[in-house]
Design a protein around this motif. Structure first.
Motif, mmCIF file in Angstrom:
data_model
loop_
_atom_site.group_PDB
_atom_site.id
_atom_site.type_symbol
_atom_site.label_atom_id
_atom_site.label_comp_id
_atom_site.label_asym_id
_atom_site.label_seq_id
_atom_site.Cartn_x
_atom_site.Cartn_y
_atom_site.Cartn_z
ATOM 1 N N CYS A 225 -29.699 -13.510 47.132
ATOM 2 C CA CYS A 225 -28.260 -13.555 46.840
ATOM 3 C C CYS A 225 -27.700 -12.129 46.896
ATOM 4 N N CYS A 227 -25.089 -11.148 45.647
ATOM 5 C CA CYS A 227 -24.359 -10.849 44.416
ATOM 6 C C CYS A 227 -25.306 -10.482 43.278
ATOM 7 N N CYS A 228 -26.324 -11.327 43.032
ATOM 8 C CA CYS A 228 -27.202 -11.086 41.874
ATOM 9 C C CYS A 228 -28.632 -10.728 42.267
ATOM 10 N N CYS A 274 -25.459 -19.772 45.191
ATOM 11 C CA CYS A 274 -26.632 -19.234 44.493
ATOM 12 C C CYS A 274 -26.958 -20.094 43.282
ATOM 13 N N CYS A 277 -26.250 -17.398 40.075
ATOM 14 C CA CYS A 277 -24.924 -16.891 39.711
ATOM 15 C C CYS A 277 -23.781 -17.702 40.300
ATOM 16 N N SER A 279 -22.418 -17.728 43.231
ATOM 17 C CA SER A 279 -21.600 -17.212 44.338
ATOM 18 C C SER A 279 -22.122 -17.746 45.670
HETATM 19 ZN ZN LIG Z 1 -26.669 -14.980 42.819
#
Ligand SMILES: [Zn+2]
Length: 580
Positions: A225, A227-228, A274, A277, A279
């Motif tokens: 991911c 994002c995370c 995800c 998270c 996203s």
């Molecule tokens: Zn994530």
């Protein structure tokens, strides 16, 4: 052949060297010792006149590069794998001297179609496969590349045992004859390569590609991911797919058109998110990697392709396919070819959970009316059971006997002395003479069964000494006995696992409007048939079948017969049953 890479830039600016380079490019492939197969395929082959590349399906690169001698790939439709397998096979021919690659497809039509529409165009169009000059051998089943050969064959009798090979690539293992696939490996005994790679959409659990993959290091295509930074394996589940308006309790696999209307689901906007998270995941540009579940297993390599292994198959596509397959009443096809998962409807294959309660220990039931089922082969499988009042009252199977074909007649005669069979069934084919001998030896109590037609049981004893039986119905009856808890197994000794595997070797396939068909998986299904003959003999004896016209007379006759003693009552029954 490692040339081009060694030409320096300086020499390339020299017009003479440039000519030389062009000539080399025409006469040789672009190759070097360390070049990977994926690079070789990109540098030397084309797709619609442009150089081939892996931009659309980057996951393929590692599979093309992998020359592991024991490789299993679970694949799905629409991800271009057959196309790249062909390039890999052809590349192996071009890059090695005097090798033979054997590419198999399940049957002759599939082999011809793939050869004509996919393999031959690549070989003919790309110059790299036509460098040696002269006139290479080219036909639907053989492609000469330099002094190597790419043979294309159906995985059927004959093809599996003739020409030796260095590399065997099996396409659609699950649709292929399993015994033949087993034999293909033996064609490489003389080779120093001995590479066997198998590809297939999965069908049933622990069968074919699913079974093969389970022995491997089991690689899956993970994604990080953005994002995370969480690494995950995106699947078509609610952990990754959120659909606005879809109630919690409704599963993704339950979605149909009325539901889309009721909850006003907008599916084109649905993305894969995800699991941690929430996203949106970048299936194409994100960081991806093949990750092995069992990295220490180096004897077998496995890759599993799922829809989100690629970025081109959206949740909307998966759901629209779900609706299409369900409308065609072929949900299994959706699980297998779209999701890349095995699937067993409760009505398609007997399960362990259904079979286990059948096996009993302790006292063997004693009955009055005994029946026999015989599956004929080089080894015959006999089952003997008692049933007090027909299938609805249940059947207790008291013997499971494997016997050599040559000994069958004598053995059955001896068993008849002991049990005085009321009725029995045996397959008419392939040993018609033997089947007729059994009929005569028991005064027509053991009847050869001919699978034909759609009538549950058609009595042809008078004219042909056979019963004509609807195969689907005949096998359904046995499966239903198991599911309804109406059959018990005793005295099976060491054969419990064998019996279970035979009973799980048949799958009932239903596609659309067509009549369902029981299909064998490996062909080790003998006790299934033997038990089905046993249940059909009970059914016939008691008149428990549709279209049985004189049920009453038969029942009276049957009960009347019970009052007689020993062998004579059985003989009487044999006579009467043919007289009515
Ligand atoms: Zn994530």
């Amino acid at each position: 052949m490692q040339h081009l890479l060694h030409l320096s830039n300086k020499s390339m600016s020299n017009p003479f060297a440039l000519d030389l380079r062009n000539e080399i490019n025409t006469r040789f492939s672009v190759d070097s010792i360390n070049m990977s197969y994926s690079d070789w395929v990109c540098k030397n082959t084309t797709l619609r006149s442009a150089p081939f590349n892996f931009k659309r399906f980057p996951f393929q690169k590692e599979i093309v590069d992998d020359l592991h001698p024991n490789l299993h790939v679970i694949k799905i439709s629409q991800v271009g794998l057959t196309e790249t397998q062909i390039r890999k096979a052809a590349a192996f021919c071009a890059r090695n001297r005097g090798v033979t690659v054997l590419m198999t497809f399940p049957n002759e039509p599939m082999m011809k179609k793939n050869s004509q529409t996919r393999i031959m165009p690549i070989i003919e169009n790309d110059r790299v496969f036509n460098l040696s000059g002269g006139k290479p051998i080219r036909s639907v089943d053989i492609q000469q590349i330099g002094d190597s050969y790419l043979m294309v064959v159906p995985a059927t009798e004959g093809s599996a045992t003739s020409t030796p090979a260095d590399f065997v690539m099996v396409d659609e293992v699950d649709l292929s004859n399993q015994q033949m696939v087993g034999l293909l490996g033996s064609r490489m005994q003389a080779s120093s390569f001995r590479i066997m790679q198998q590809f297939s959409t999965p069908t049933f659990e622990n069968f074919g590609i699913h079974q093969g993959y389970s022995t491997t290091d089991q690689r899956e295509y993970f994604l990080k991911c953005d994002c995370c930074n969480h690494w995950q394996l995106p699947k078509f589940t609610k952990d990754f797919i959120h659909i606005d308006g879809l109630p919690e309790e409704i599963k993704l696999t339950d979605i149909d058109t009325p539901m889309i209307d009721r909850y006003e689901l907008q599916l084109n906007n649905v993305v894969v998110t995800c699991e941690k998270c929430g996203s949106a995941l970048d299936l194409h540009g994100g960081k991806r990697d093949w990750v092995a579940e069992f990295p220490h297993r180096d004897l077998a390599r496995g890759y599993r392709v799922r829809p989100f292994t690629v970025s081109t198959l959206t949740p909307a596509y998966i759901i629209s396919e779900l609706i299409k397959y369900r409308d065609r009443d072929f949900l299994r096809g959706w699980y297998n070819t779209v999701l890349g998962e095995t699937f067993e409807e409760s009505a398609s294959r007997l399960t362990e959970a259904e079979l286990n309660p059948c096996f009993r220990v302790g006292d063997v039931p004693e009955g009055i009316d005994y029946f026999i089922g015989i599956d004929v082969g080089s080894i015959c499988h006999i089952t003997i059971g008692c049933s007090a009042a027909g299938l609805k009252s249940g059947v207790d199977v008291v013997e499971f006997i494997p016997v050599l074909g040559d000994d069958l007649l004598a053995r059955v005669k001896a068993l008849d002395e002991k049990y005085h069979f009321k009725q029995g069934c045996v397959d008419l084919f392939p040993e018609q003479t033997l089947a007729k001998q059994l009929f005569d030896a028991t005064n027509g109590r053991i009847i050869p069964v001919h699978y034909t037609g759609t009538i549950e049981i058609a009595d042809k004893i008078e004219t042909r000494k056979t019963l004509q039986v609807d195969r689907t119905n005949h096998l359904d009856s046995l499966a239903n006995l198991v599911r309804d808890g109406l059959i018990t197994f005793h005295n099976y000794g060491q054969q419990k696992e064998v019996i279970k595997s035979h009973l799980r070797d048949m799958v009932r396939e239903k596609m659309g409007e067509k009549t369902p068909v029981w299909r064998k998986l490996t062909g080790h299904d003998h006790y299934f048939h033997s038990l089905a003959y046993l249940s059909t003999s009970v059914k016939f004896y008691r008149g428990e079948f549709v279209g049985h016209k004189i049920e009453e007379a038969r029942t009276v006759l049957a009960y009347g017969a019970i009052n007689l003693g020993g062998q004579s009552r059985a003989n009487l029954w044999g006579h009467q049953s043919r007289a009515y």
